[in-house]
Design an enzyme around this catalytic site. Structure first.
Site, mmCIF file in Angstrom:
data_model
loop_
_atom_site.group_PDB
_atom_site.id
_atom_site.type_symbol
_atom_site.label_atom_id
_atom_site.label_comp_id
_atom_site.label_asym_id
_atom_site.label_seq_id
_atom_site.Cartn_x
_atom_site.Cartn_y
_atom_site.Cartn_z
ATOM 1 N N GLN A 146 0.955 -1.195 -0.126
ATOM 2 C CA GLN A 146 0.110 0.128 -0.285
ATOM 3 C C GLN A 146 0.729 1.215 0.089
ATOM 4 O O GLN A 146 2.046 1.150 0.358
ATOM 5 C CB GLN A 146 -0.893 0.133 1.270
ATOM 6 C CG GLN A 146 -1.849 -1.000 1.228
ATOM 7 C CD GLN A 146 -2.846 -0.723 2.594
ATOM 8 O OE1 GLN A 146 -2.706 -1.884 3.346
ATOM 9 N NE2 GLN A 146 -3.744 0.207 2.579
ATOM 10 N N HIS A 147 0.164 2.204 -0.416
ATOM 11 C CA HIS A 147 0.624 3.712 -0.026
ATOM 12 C C HIS A 147 1.776 4.227 -0.889
ATOM 13 O O HIS A 147 1.938 5.483 -0.890
ATOM 14 C CB HIS A 147 1.226 3.968 1.393
ATOM 15 C CG HIS A 147 0.364 3.119 2.383
ATOM 16 N ND1 HIS A 147 -1.038 3.465 2.691
ATOM 17 C CD2 HIS A 147 0.630 2.529 3.522
ATOM 18 C CE1 HIS A 147 -1.520 2.880 3.567
ATOM 19 N NE2 HIS A 147 -0.644 2.052 4.188
ATOM 20 N N ASP A 188 -2.415 -4.807 -0.417
ATOM 21 C CA ASP A 188 -2.066 -6.222 -0.252
ATOM 22 C C ASP A 188 -3.016 -6.775 1.178
ATOM 23 O O ASP A 188 -3.319 -7.873 1.373
ATOM 24 C CB ASP A 188 -0.442 -6.284 0.341
ATOM 25 C CG ASP A 188 0.071 -5.399 1.204
ATOM 26 O OD1 ASP A 188 -0.664 -4.604 1.784
ATOM 27 O OD2 ASP A 188 1.304 -5.486 1.316
HETATM 28 O O1 5SP Z 1 1.808 0.398 4.677
HETATM 29 C C1 5SP Z 1 1.265 -0.832 4.869
HETATM 30 C C2 5SP Z 1 -0.360 -1.094 5.286
HETATM 31 O O2 5SP Z 1 -0.616 0.209 5.898
HETATM 32 C C3 5SP Z 1 2.090 -2.243 4.528
HETATM 33 O O3 5SP Z 1 1.267 -3.413 5.197
HETATM 34 C C4 5SP Z 1 2.233 -2.180 3.194
HETATM 35 O O4 5SP Z 1 1.138 -2.537 2.662
HETATM 36 C C5 5SP Z 1 3.404 -3.313 3.131
HETATM 37 O O5 5SP Z 1 3.037 -4.676 3.038
HETATM 38 P P1 5SP Z 1 4.395 -5.964 2.848
HETATM 39 O O6 5SP Z 1 5.155 -5.636 1.902
HETATM 40 O O7 5SP Z 1 4.913 -5.867 4.421
HETATM 41 O O8 5SP Z 1 3.155 -7.172 3.070
#
Ligand code: 5SP
Ligand code: ADP
Length: 460
Positions: A71-72, A227
């Site tokens: 995300q983000h 994700d």
């Molecule tokens: O920033 C967040 C949720 O807000 C993280 O969960 C990212 O989405 C990255 O996820 P992973 O690569 O650790 O699964």
């Protein structure tokens, strides 16, 4: 057999799964690494996707595909659709100061919680855009559209380059800081506030199973999602299910019908991939705490786990506060990790291994408490992500969480959720297809509140 594909373009790697659209049975899969670092050229994701697809034996026979992704991340595009600069990822903390300013600019955390259910932190896209406007104004001037990692990859799959064809879903849009999961609408005024008066196009928000385009071989492309929303879809999470994911990030989330509103900034009011809410707490330090501790001790993950399980509960007073990368929850972007309480008796590899696992779990337990404070009821706790392959993490989690923990079979749940969304897009039904659920292992342990208390006091 009709086949569908799901992609997880996560922080560390790209995973592709091909499943039977009717049952969800795994047919084949592939994986490729992403480069290290907290800013990445999106073309590296496309290249890792190509490698992961090749490792999965190609996708020419799949009828639909969806993308789940970290995300983000801030992906800036110019008016020709080209990438303006490398994407700043969720775990890049250079935007911490910009986040603080933005919170003040709108009148404080309550104003943000009311506007979009999210108080900006370094991780949130809106903060990265303010950083861009202030630190790289020429790049901000060149930015005609801004989108997220999954939006960009799905757009690549459709082969389009017109900015007007960018699409997202409400799950990922809700992580930007300029989309409200409560009202299902963009707050372009907040985007403009971040960009200091500039405007930028944003992707259209597609429905949860909408076909947003086609691949060059004619497969339907689903809307995709973030994700964590994809993982909830894979697990068919219902109210009362708290999903704890130990990947690069540590995430505690729960589907809900009630939007989160936490001016404290601990719980983010995100949306899920089915039309509901997904209140979520995220830490910056999770599986890599175990990676770093294993490397410090010169052992592999199995040995780290064995060592941790051989030490006593509470690690003989050794406490690791694992803020190796700074921290997001609590908001300590400039923090570093620390180990407290060293004595001759606890200066052993086993005690350090245990302190790492306990410290990681204590941070996640605080996340569960924050969700409960937002009205989430905890009926089941499900533990997933690469870190859930650690036996020590599974065995110690129920003691630190003070509740039994279910561990689904180790698998790529984000990619499976994306597969399920692709199958849903293909089916065109009101609800996602019912796939048989994976078996889970149940872990129980006597609660260890003393470990949490010691961790909290050291952290404070
Ligand atoms: O920033 C967040 C949720 O807000 C993280 O969960 C990212 O989405 C990255 O996820 P992973 O690569 O650790 O699964
Ligand atoms: N047996 C294990 N014990 C602990 N950590 C593990 C184990 N196997 C993999 N990991 C860690 O899990 C992480 C990858 O998990 P994953 O959920 O795929 O992360 P991400 O989605 O952020 O890329 C890596 O840091 C990896 O070292």
């Amino acid at each position: 057999m009709t086949l569908v594909a799901g992609i997880d373009s996560s922080t560390q790697s790209c995973k592709v799964m091909v499943c039977d659209a009717d049952t969800g049975a795994l047919v084949r899969e592939g994986k490729a690494s992403h480069p290290d670092g907290t800013e990445v050229d999106p073309r590296e994701w496309a290249s890792a996707l190509d490698d992961a697809v090749a490792a999965a034996g190609g996708l020419d026979d799949v009828a639909a595909v969806s993308v789940g992704a970290q995300q983000h991340g801030m992906v800036c595009l110019d008016d020709a659709g080209a990438v303006v600069r490398p994407a700043l990822l969720w775990n890049d903390t250079r935007s911490a100061g910009a986040a603080t300013q933005l919170v003040e600019d709108l009148g404080g955390p309550d104003a943000w919680a009311d506007a979009v259910g999210v108080v900006p932190l370094a991780a949130i896209t809106v903060s990265k855009l303010r950083w861009l406007a202030d630190s790289e104004p020429a790049n901000a001037d060149r930015t005609s559209a801004v989108c997220l990692p999954h939006d960009w990859l799905a757009w690549q799959l459709t082969g389009r380059s017109d900015l007007g064809t960018l699409a997202t879903d409400r799950g990922d849009a809700s992580g930007t800081g300029y989309f409200s999961a409560a009202t299902d609408s963009y707050r372009t005024d907040l985007l403009s506030l971040a960009l200091r008066g500039r405007t930028a196009a944003v992707p259209r928000v597609a429905g949860p199973a909408e076909r947003i385009g086609e691949t060059r071989w004619g497969a339907a492309v689903g809307p995709g999602t973030g994700d964590n929303a994809a993982a909830a879809l894979a697990l068919d999470a219902q109210e009362g299910d708290v999903v704890v994911s130990v990947g690069t990030s540590g995430v505690v989330s729960a589907v809900s019908v009630t939007p989160a509103n936490d001016p404290g900034g601990f719980v983010a009011g995100f949306a899920d991939a089915t039309g509901r809410q997904l209140p979520l707490v995220c830490t910056l330090n999770a599986a890599r705490v175990l990676d770093a501790t294993a490397s410090l001790l010169g052992v592999d993950h199995d040995e780290l786990s064995r060592l941790a399980l051989s030490a006593p509960s509470g690690s003989g007073g050794l406490v690791m506060v694992p803020y190796f990368e700074g921290e997001r929850t609590p908001n300590r972007p400039d923090a570093a990790g620390s180990v407290h309480g060293l004595r001759l008796a606890n200066s052993t590899p086993a005690h350090l291994a245990r302190a790492a696992v306990e410290g990681l779990l204590c941070g996640l337990a605080e996340g569960i408490d924050h969700l409960i404070a937002q009205g989430v009821t905890v009926r089941r706790i499900l533990l997933i992500g690469g870190g859930a392959r650690s036996q020590a993490l599974c065995e110690l989690a129920p003691a630190i969480f003070g509740a039994p923990v279910l561990v689904p079979q180790p698998a790529e749940y984000v990619a499976i959720g994306a597969c399920r969304q692709a199958a849903w897009t293909l089916a065109g039904t009101p609800e996602p297809p019912q796939w048989s659920q994976t078996s889970t292992r149940r872990f129980e342990a006597d609660p260890a509140p003393d470990v949490r208390e010691r961790y909290s006091s050291v952290r404070r």
